[in-house]
Design a protein around this motif. Structure first.
Motif, PDB file in Angstrom:
ATOM      1  N   TRP A  22       2.822 -27.224 -37.585  1.00 35.13           N
ATOM      2  CA  TRP A  22       3.043 -28.557 -36.997  1.00 35.13           C
ATOM      3  C   TRP A  22       2.613 -29.646 -37.958  1.00 35.13           C
ATOM      4  O   TRP A  22       3.177 -30.744 -37.966  1.00 35.13           O
ATOM      5  CB  TRP A  22       2.311 -28.691 -35.670  1.00 35.13           C
ATOM      6  CG  TRP A  22       2.951 -27.910 -34.558  1.00 35.13           C
ATOM      7  CD1 TRP A  22       3.927 -26.961 -34.667  1.00 35.13           C
ATOM      8  CD2 TRP A  22       2.677 -28.035 -33.176  1.00 35.13           C
ATOM      9  NE1 TRP A  22       4.258 -26.485 -33.422  1.00 35.13           N
ATOM     10  CE2 TRP A  22       3.508 -27.117 -32.496  1.00 35.13           C
ATOM     11  CE3 TRP A  22       1.801 -28.814 -32.439  1.00 35.13           C
ATOM     12  CZ2 TRP A  22       3.490 -26.971 -31.119  1.00 35.13           C
ATOM     13  CZ3 TRP A  22       1.770 -28.666 -31.071  1.00 35.13           C
ATOM     14  CH2 TRP A  22       2.620 -27.763 -30.421  1.00 35.13           C
ATOM     15  N   TYR A  23       1.596 -29.363 -38.765  1.00 35.59           N
ATOM     16  CA  TYR A  23       1.166 -30.337 -39.763  1.00 35.59           C
ATOM     17  C   TYR A  23       2.285 -30.551 -40.781  1.00 35.59           C
ATOM     18  O   TYR A  23       2.590 -31.681 -41.158  1.00 35.59           O
ATOM     19  CB  TYR A  23      -0.122 -29.857 -40.434  1.00 35.59           C
ATOM     20  CG  TYR A  23      -0.726 -30.852 -41.389  1.00 35.59           C
ATOM     21  CD1 TYR A  23      -1.294 -32.032 -40.915  1.00 35.59           C
ATOM     22  CD2 TYR A  23      -0.722 -30.626 -42.752  1.00 35.59           C
ATOM     23  CE1 TYR A  23      -1.851 -32.957 -41.780  1.00 35.59           C
ATOM     24  CE2 TYR A  23      -1.281 -31.542 -43.626  1.00 35.59           C
ATOM     25  CZ  TYR A  23      -1.835 -32.700 -43.136  1.00 35.59           C
ATOM     26  OH  TYR A  23      -2.377 -33.614 -43.998  1.00 35.59           O
ATOM     27  N   ASP A  48       5.413 -30.026 -40.145  1.00 34.07           N
ATOM     28  CA  ASP A  48       6.456 -30.715 -39.381  1.00 34.07           C
ATOM     29  C   ASP A  48       6.195 -32.215 -39.329  1.00 34.07           C
ATOM     30  O   ASP A  48       7.128 -33.018 -39.379  1.00 34.07           O
ATOM     31  CB  ASP A  48       6.552 -30.168 -37.957  1.00 34.07           C
ATOM     32  CG  ASP A  48       7.064 -28.739 -37.910  1.00 34.07           C
ATOM     33  OD1 ASP A  48       7.635 -28.263 -38.908  1.00 34.07           O
ATOM     34  OD2 ASP A  48       6.886 -28.094 -36.861  1.00 34.07           O
ATOM     35  N   PHE A  49       4.924 -32.607 -39.220  1.00 32.63           N
ATOM     36  CA  PHE A  49       4.571 -34.026 -39.200  1.00 32.63           C
ATOM     37  C   PHE A  49       5.074 -34.708 -40.471  1.00 32.63           C
ATOM     38  O   PHE A  49       5.683 -35.775 -40.414  1.00 32.63           O
ATOM     39  CB  PHE A  49       3.057 -34.213 -39.062  1.00 32.63           C
ATOM     40  CG  PHE A  49       2.604 -35.619 -39.326  1.00 32.63           C
ATOM     41  CD1 PHE A  49       2.807 -36.608 -38.379  1.00 32.63           C
ATOM     42  CD2 PHE A  49       2.002 -35.966 -40.520  1.00 32.63           C
ATOM     43  CE1 PHE A  49       2.403 -37.922 -38.622  1.00 32.63           C
ATOM     44  CE2 PHE A  49       1.594 -37.265 -40.769  1.00 32.63           C
ATOM     45  CZ  PHE A  49       1.803 -38.239 -39.815  1.00 32.63           C
ATOM     46  N   ILE A  99      11.715 -36.715 -33.139  1.00 35.11           N
ATOM     47  CA  ILE A  99      10.914 -35.707 -32.444  1.00 35.11           C
ATOM     48  C   ILE A  99      11.788 -34.947 -31.453  1.00 35.11           C
ATOM     49  O   ILE A  99      11.722 -33.720 -31.370  1.00 35.11           O
ATOM     50  CB  ILE A  99       9.700 -36.348 -31.737  1.00 35.11           C
ATOM     51  CG1 ILE A  99       8.739 -36.938 -32.784  1.00 35.11           C
ATOM     52  CG2 ILE A  99       8.981 -35.328 -30.853  1.00 35.11           C
ATOM     53  CD1 ILE A  99       7.609 -37.744 -32.205  1.00 35.11           C
ATOM     54  N   GLU A 117       4.773 -33.201 -29.151  1.00 34.50           N
ATOM     55  CA  GLU A 117       4.889 -34.662 -29.224  1.00 34.50           C
ATOM     56  C   GLU A 117       3.519 -35.328 -29.165  1.00 34.50           C
ATOM     57  O   GLU A 117       3.235 -36.261 -29.920  1.00 34.50           O
ATOM     58  CB  GLU A 117       5.768 -35.213 -28.115  1.00 34.50           C
ATOM     59  CG  GLU A 117       5.910 -36.714 -28.196  1.00 34.50           C
ATOM     60  CD  GLU A 117       6.761 -37.324 -27.105  1.00 34.50           C
ATOM     61  OE1 GLU A 117       6.802 -38.572 -27.048  1.00 34.50           O
ATOM     62  OE2 GLU A 117       7.377 -36.591 -26.320  1.00 34.50           O
ATOM     63  N   ILE A 167       1.867 -34.856 -32.573  1.00 33.03           N
ATOM     64  CA  ILE A 167       2.525 -35.665 -33.605  1.00 33.03           C
ATOM     65  C   ILE A 167       2.172 -37.140 -33.423  1.00 33.03           C
ATOM     66  O   ILE A 167       1.892 -37.850 -34.393  1.00 33.03           O
ATOM     67  CB  ILE A 167       4.051 -35.450 -33.589  1.00 33.03           C
ATOM     68  CG1 ILE A 167       4.395 -34.023 -34.018  1.00 33.03           C
ATOM     69  CG2 ILE A 167       4.772 -36.469 -34.461  1.00 33.03           C
ATOM     70  CD1 ILE A 167       3.947 -33.642 -35.419  1.00 33.03           C
ATOM     71  N   ASP A 205       0.332 -39.428 -36.025  1.00 32.89           N
ATOM     72  CA  ASP A 205       1.045 -40.634 -36.421  1.00 32.89           C
ATOM     73  C   ASP A 205       0.178 -41.876 -36.239  1.00 32.89           C
ATOM     74  O   ASP A 205       0.186 -42.769 -37.089  1.00 32.89           O
ATOM     75  CB  ASP A 205       2.334 -40.755 -35.606  1.00 32.89           C
ATOM     76  CG  ASP A 205       3.386 -41.613 -36.287  1.00 32.89           C
ATOM     77  OD1 ASP A 205       3.410 -41.652 -37.533  1.00 32.89           O
ATOM     78  OD2 ASP A 205       4.186 -42.226 -35.568  1.00 32.89           O
TER      79      ASP A 205
END
Length: 88
Positions: A7-8, A10-11, A32, A48, A51, A55
């Protein structure tokens, strides 16, 4: 958390979707939504949330926000941005 290291990555991938102008903008919701298309609701919602937390931290640093700075009202921001146009 174990298993969420992707996920990191993906960020950072989603970060390429940001608008950049006078400052750095947030990751668009549409990016997203495309990323989690086909995921289960709970996984998509958790993704979400994570993220958006990443963010928020990124935007504070990228845009030079200072948590200790007093909040500026929209009216004060407008007045400051347009003060050079007013006479007297």
């Amino acid at each position: 958390m174990e298993g969420f290291g992707g996920w990191y990555a993906d960020f950072w991938k989603l970060s390429t979707e940001r608008q950049v102008g006078f400052g750095v903008g947030p990751i668009p919701q549409s990016a997203i939504d495309r990323h989690v298309a086909g995921w289960g609701y709970e996984d998509a919602d958790t993704f979400e949330f994570c993220i958006r937390a990443l963010d928020g931290a990124y935007l504070m640093k990228a845009n030079g926000s200072d948590d200790d700075a007093p909040p500026v009202s929209p009216m004060e921001a407008f007045r400051g941005a347009t003060s050079h146009r007013r006479k007297g």
